[in-house]
Design a protein around this motif. Structure first.
Motif, mmCIF file in Angstrom:
data_model
loop_
_atom_site.group_PDB
_atom_site.id
_atom_site.type_symbol
_atom_site.label_atom_id
_atom_site.label_comp_id
_atom_site.label_asym_id
_atom_site.label_seq_id
_atom_site.Cartn_x
_atom_site.Cartn_y
_atom_site.Cartn_z
ATOM 1 N N ALA A 179 0.828 -1.205 0.000
ATOM 2 C CA ALA A 179 0.000 0.000 0.000
ATOM 3 C C ALA A 179 0.864 1.257 0.000
ATOM 4 O O ALA A 179 0.551 2.251 -0.665
ATOM 5 C CB ALA A 179 -0.924 -0.004 1.218
ATOM 6 N N ARG A 180 1.941 1.208 0.738
ATOM 7 C CA ARG A 180 2.856 2.363 0.774
ATOM 8 C C ARG A 180 3.456 2.624 -0.601
ATOM 9 O O ARG A 180 3.602 3.771 -1.031
ATOM 10 C CB ARG A 180 3.952 2.094 1.802
ATOM 11 N N THR A 225 -8.250 1.582 -4.579
ATOM 12 C CA THR A 225 -7.790 2.173 -3.319
ATOM 13 C C THR A 225 -6.283 2.078 -3.179
ATOM 14 O O THR A 225 -5.638 1.249 -3.833
ATOM 15 C CB THR A 225 -8.459 1.469 -2.119
ATOM 16 N N ASP A 226 -5.739 2.927 -2.305
ATOM 17 C CA ASP A 226 -4.346 2.808 -1.878
ATOM 18 C C ASP A 226 -4.277 2.727 -0.352
ATOM 19 O O ASP A 226 -3.223 2.867 0.240
ATOM 20 C CB ASP A 226 -3.509 3.980 -2.386
ATOM 21 N N GLU A 227 -5.422 2.491 0.289
ATOM 22 C CA GLU A 227 -5.494 2.475 1.748
ATOM 23 C C GLU A 227 -5.100 1.110 2.306
ATOM 24 O O GLU A 227 -5.644 0.077 1.899
ATOM 25 C CB GLU A 227 -6.895 2.843 2.215
ATOM 26 N N THR A 228 -4.195 1.126 3.250
ATOM 27 C CA THR A 228 -3.717 -0.114 3.863
ATOM 28 C C THR A 228 -4.859 -0.920 4.479
ATOM 29 O O THR A 228 -4.942 -2.138 4.296
ATOM 30 C CB THR A 228 -2.658 0.197 4.935
ATOM 31 N N GLU A 229 -5.738 -0.256 5.217
ATOM 32 C CA GLU A 229 -6.802 -0.963 5.933
ATOM 33 C C GLU A 229 -7.733 -1.705 4.979
ATOM 34 O O GLU A 229 -8.122 -2.848 5.233
ATOM 35 C CB GLU A 229 -7.591 0.013 6.797
ATOM 36 N N ILE A 230 -8.106 -1.073 3.878
ATOM 37 C CA ILE A 230 -9.014 -1.719 2.926
ATOM 38 C C ILE A 230 -8.339 -2.916 2.271
ATOM 39 O O ILE A 230 -8.940 -3.995 2.131
ATOM 40 C CB ILE A 230 -9.485 -0.704 1.869
ATOM 41 N N LEU A 231 -7.087 -2.751 1.877
ATOM 42 C CA LEU A 231 -6.357 -3.868 1.280
ATOM 43 C C LEU A 231 -6.170 -4.997 2.298
ATOM 44 O O LEU A 231 -6.306 -6.172 1.965
ATOM 45 C CB LEU A 231 -5.002 -3.390 0.760
ATOM 46 N N ASN A 235 3.745 5.891 -5.523
ATOM 47 C CA ASN A 235 3.679 5.983 -6.984
ATOM 48 C C ASN A 235 2.363 6.588 -7.483
ATOM 49 O O ASN A 235 2.097 6.578 -8.679
ATOM 50 C CB ASN A 235 3.872 4.591 -7.598
ATOM 51 N N GLU A 236 1.548 7.078 -6.531
ATOM 52 C CA GLU A 236 0.268 7.704 -6.848
ATOM 53 C C GLU A 236 -0.600 6.800 -7.720
ATOM 54 O O GLU A 236 -1.074 7.171 -8.789
ATOM 55 C CB GLU A 236 0.496 9.066 -7.528
ATOM 56 N N MET A 237 -0.777 5.576 -7.212
ATOM 57 C CA MET A 237 -1.592 4.592 -7.910
ATOM 58 C C MET A 237 -2.603 3.986 -6.953
ATOM 59 O O MET A 237 -2.432 4.042 -5.723
ATOM 60 C CB MET A 237 -0.716 3.491 -8.519
ATOM 61 N N PHE A 238 -3.660 3.420 -7.529
ATOM 62 C CA PHE A 238 -4.674 2.689 -6.779
ATOM 63 C C PHE A 238 -4.731 1.266 -7.324
ATOM 64 O O PHE A 238 -4.322 1.001 -8.453
ATOM 65 C CB PHE A 238 -6.045 3.337 -6.938
#
Length: 200
Positions: free
Chosen positions: A82-83, A117-123, A88-91
């Protein structure tokens, strides 16, 4: 075929040819071939495609049986993936869990998140679900484990959603705050619950 007829089968063979030899055999292109064989190439590197996936995996020196430890490692890997997405400004839309057992049998499991998404929690919600399903099957010890994401979307290509809930905004801010702390003080400066420093 022409190189083979000249007795050139390896780069070592090719290095023995002089600039004059290359020009004699290949004309105006010979000088370029002479440089390429020696690793000389001033052409700019132009990527021919954007990244199609991002992943982190680890191979253990011995088979791993501790599922709690494996779960912590998977969380660490999800966080790292996620980081990299944020950097890299990607989802991403799809998560992948890869597990290889001691007999080199490899399985991959995928799940799709509700939105890019790029959110750690959702992934992590998706990855942990895959992990728990795997764990309940009483699998053999693990030699390799990894997390990846597919179906990437460049943040600069368009707007994903007109609205962001308060929870979404809080999670996003938390991710970016943790990224800033780690960039400044190192990856182990701050961790999530059940997470531990990566095995390197």
């Amino acid at each position: 075929p022409k190189l083979e007829r000249m007795g050139i089968h390896t780069f070592d063979d090719a290095l023995r040819l002089s600039d004059v030899d290359w020009r004699r055999e290949f004309g105006e292109h010979g000088a370029h071939f002479h440089e390429l064989v020696r690793g000389i190439d001033d052409r700019p590197v132009v990527p021919d495609r954007t990244a199609k996936s991002i992943s982190h995996e680890i191979t253990f020196p011995v088979d791993m049986e501790d599922h709690d430890c494996l779960r912590a490692i998977v969380l660490d890997q999800t966080d790292a993936v996620a980081r990299r997405l944020r950097r890299n400004e990607m989802f991403a839309r799809t998560v992948v869990l890869k597990i290889r057992s001691g007999d080199f049998t490899t399985i991959t499991r995928r799940a799709t998140v509700p939105d890019f998404t790029d959110e750690t929690e959702i992934l992590w919600q998706a990855v942990s679900g895959l992990f728990e399903t795997w764990r309940q099957q009483k699998p053999p010890p693990v030699r390799l484990i990894g997390v990846g994401v597919l179906h990437l979307f460049d943040r600069g290509c368009g707007q994903l959603s007109l609205f962001q809930s308060e929870n979404d905004a809080c999670r996003s801010q938390l991710d970016r705050t943790m990224d800033t702390i780690r960039d400044r003080f190192g990856n182990d400066a701050i961790t999530r619950g059940a997470q531990r420093p990566s095995i390197r």
